[in-house]
Design an enzyme around this catalytic site. Sequence first.
Site, PDB file in Angstrom:
ATOM      1  N   HIS A 506       6.954 -17.097  -4.946  1.00 13.41           N
ATOM      2  CA  HIS A 506       7.598 -17.457  -3.671  1.00 13.41           C
ATOM      3  C   HIS A 506       8.799 -16.533  -3.504  1.00 13.41           C
ATOM      4  O   HIS A 506       9.919 -16.858  -3.887  1.00 13.41           O
ATOM      5  CB  HIS A 506       8.033 -18.927  -3.701  1.00 13.41           C
ATOM      6  CG  HIS A 506       8.620 -19.401  -2.400  1.00 13.41           C
ATOM      7  ND1 HIS A 506       7.866 -19.907  -1.372  1.00 13.41           N
ATOM      8  CD2 HIS A 506       9.900 -19.425  -1.947  1.00 13.41           C
ATOM      9  CE1 HIS A 506       8.632 -20.229  -0.356  1.00 13.41           C
ATOM     10  NE2 HIS A 506       9.896 -19.947  -0.694  1.00 13.41           N
ATOM     11  N   ASP A 548       0.623 -20.472  -9.434  1.00 12.87           N
ATOM     12  CA  ASP A 548       0.892 -19.088  -9.025  1.00 12.87           C
ATOM     13  C   ASP A 548       0.430 -18.882  -7.577  1.00 12.87           C
ATOM     14  O   ASP A 548      -0.505 -18.145  -7.300  1.00 12.87           O
ATOM     15  CB  ASP A 548       0.200 -18.099  -9.974  1.00 12.87           C
ATOM     16  CG  ASP A 548       0.486 -16.652  -9.580  1.00 12.87           C
ATOM     17  OD1 ASP A 548       1.471 -16.419  -8.846  1.00 12.87           O
ATOM     18  OD2 ASP A 548      -0.281 -15.750  -9.999  1.00 12.87           O
ATOM     19  N   GLU A 557       9.109 -19.779  -7.591  1.00 18.91           N
ATOM     20  CA  GLU A 557      10.085 -18.954  -6.892  1.00 18.91           C
ATOM     21  C   GLU A 557      10.769 -18.070  -7.929  1.00 18.91           C
ATOM     22  O   GLU A 557      10.489 -18.163  -9.133  1.00 18.91           O
ATOM     23  CB  GLU A 557      11.112 -19.824  -6.140  1.00 18.91           C
ATOM     24  CG  GLU A 557      11.977 -19.007  -5.182  1.00 18.91           C
ATOM     25  CD  GLU A 557      12.786 -19.841  -4.169  1.00 18.91           C
ATOM     26  OE1 GLU A 557      12.526 -21.038  -4.008  1.00 18.91           O
ATOM     27  OE2 GLU A 557      13.692 -19.249  -3.534  1.00 18.91           O
TER      28      GLU A 557
END
Length: 593
Positions: A506, A548, A557
């Site tokens: 992310h 993932d 993230e």
Amino acid sequence: MKSILSFLFTVLFFSVIAQSTDSIRINQLGYYPKAQKIAILTGVPAETDFYIVGDEKNDTVWSAKSGPLVQSKNSSIKASEVYFTALEKEGNYKIIVPLLGASYPFTIKTNVIAPAAVAALKGFYFIRSNTPLTAKFAGKWARPAGHADTEVLVHPSAATDKRPAGTIISTPGGWYDAGDYNKYIVNSGISMGTLLSAYEEFPSYFKLLKTNIPETGNGVPDILNEALYNLRWMFTMQDPDDGGVYNKCTNAAFDGMVMPGVTRLPRYVVQKGTTATLDFVAVMAQASRIFAAYKKQLPGLSDSCLKAALYAWDWAGKNPAMEYNQNSMNRMMHKPAISTGGYGDKNFGDEWLWASAEMYVTTKDEAYYKLIARNINNPLTLPTWNNVFALAFYTLSRNENTVSPIHAGDIKTIKTAIINMADSYKDHYKENAFRTVMGLTPKDFNWGSSSNAANQGILLINAYKLSGKLTYLDAALTNVDYLLGRNATAYSFLTGVGSKTPMHPHHRPSVADGIEEPVPGLLSGGPNPAKQDSCNYLFSEPETAFSDTDCSYASNEIAINWNAPAVYLFNALEALQFEAGYAEKKTVAPKKK
Ligand code: 9MR
Ligand code: 9MR
């Protein structure tokens, strides 16, 4: 039909192969020649046969059986240990398990962690905000500069007589915090403190470490060049009229998943706060004493840092407990409402302790010691963005020589606390299914769990430095192994380093840049069973709850406060490998004339 069947067969075949490879959990970079070497098998019975083969010729260099099955405390996984510490010969290898197949390749050699050590530091270059990343330094991840932040609005929550709401200020530079494009002082605080401490602990090592950034070769170590990029931004976050520090430079709401600088939405500085201001004090005070050695390259910097620290300290004294509470701020009908990261925290004792410790060590002024003394007997805990208590302990013990002898008792208390906590790690990791310090309790797995692994490693390195006992370093190394693949997910969590690494973090540029591989050198947050993002997870147990997917900000993230301890941990091992006897320094044969 036939082709569909053969397609299905191929998919099945390769997924079985991949799963088998993933069932042999290794440090995907590898191991130092004379350090402990462990791999973990999952999904096989106890005492399973394994072989280690040289990567090229495939001749067997080692064969044995794995250990008994150990039930993991953090998932339903049962694991058995492959122990091959005595294999010391440098080379490239694979572990073959007849029941499973071959592991990913790994290497045994001196400097084996260097790729991770360099990449994690270089990761910060890739998240610089208002600098164009050029191909010379960024390779295929070159991109134009992101948010300029030269025209940032003072949000109503931050308005003062001299800077009423809507005043335009300039606050360019700094790193983006994470997968988002905002810049937060609180999270910069712990990240900068960790990077500066890494340098302060290992200066001669870092003087030689180069990361190929625009400043490389300017006479300042690259870790300090990188920190300076963010430090210059931090200066601009201090209100020149009163010394207080704004919590963040931010959009009103998170940008979409686009490249930086594409959206032109207004940016704001929001309300000042005590945690932001004290974290700023700590960073500036620490930077002041570290950059004092670079007066030639950076004239005036050290003095400016101290001046900024003193001014902010002054503000904090007048506002000792001003909480940044985004929800109540938004309820006050300030427009626009702000919905980006809060980093809100109402416990100020740890920030007071850290700020006073850095101020004391830099100035040697006993006035700061009073605040240290007030907080010193609280329990030591692992650092997080909202608890920087440990950073004070590290700084005071590292700089013991500058602490007045009248406080010798306190230094002893600090050292004992560090050693006791390190003992609780080193004495138990061998019972753990993955033989890592990480995961001694399921609580280790929360938002940003990878940073817990790295911070446990740092605690152990401090214990090693204080005691000289190698067993602490051995334990720290197990968390290097954890981060680089010996874990329940089989991922090496640092993008681009290892065979199986997150491909969909992310992270907005990684999503939007059209390049298959994510931006390298960024540490994925790691397993987090709370799954606050409600994304798709294949597994949900504490140590397996990792996804993932770029949807998953709660497990995948990236963030500066996770990368910074990874920089510390990987580089500390590289710095210590020789004195620890993990590797031998190669003597370079003199060149024939
Ligand atoms: O991208 C944001 C990430 O940086 C934050 O950690 C996370 C939690 O605050 O929020 C992400 O933004 C999401 C937002 O919260 C909800 N809408 C979708 C956004 C992107 O996934
Ligand atoms: O790391 C932070 C985590 O401890 C919090 O639980 C979470 C929700 O408030 O926020 C995390 O920090 C995010 C920040 O708010 C915005 N930028 C991305 C950060 C990492 O996800």
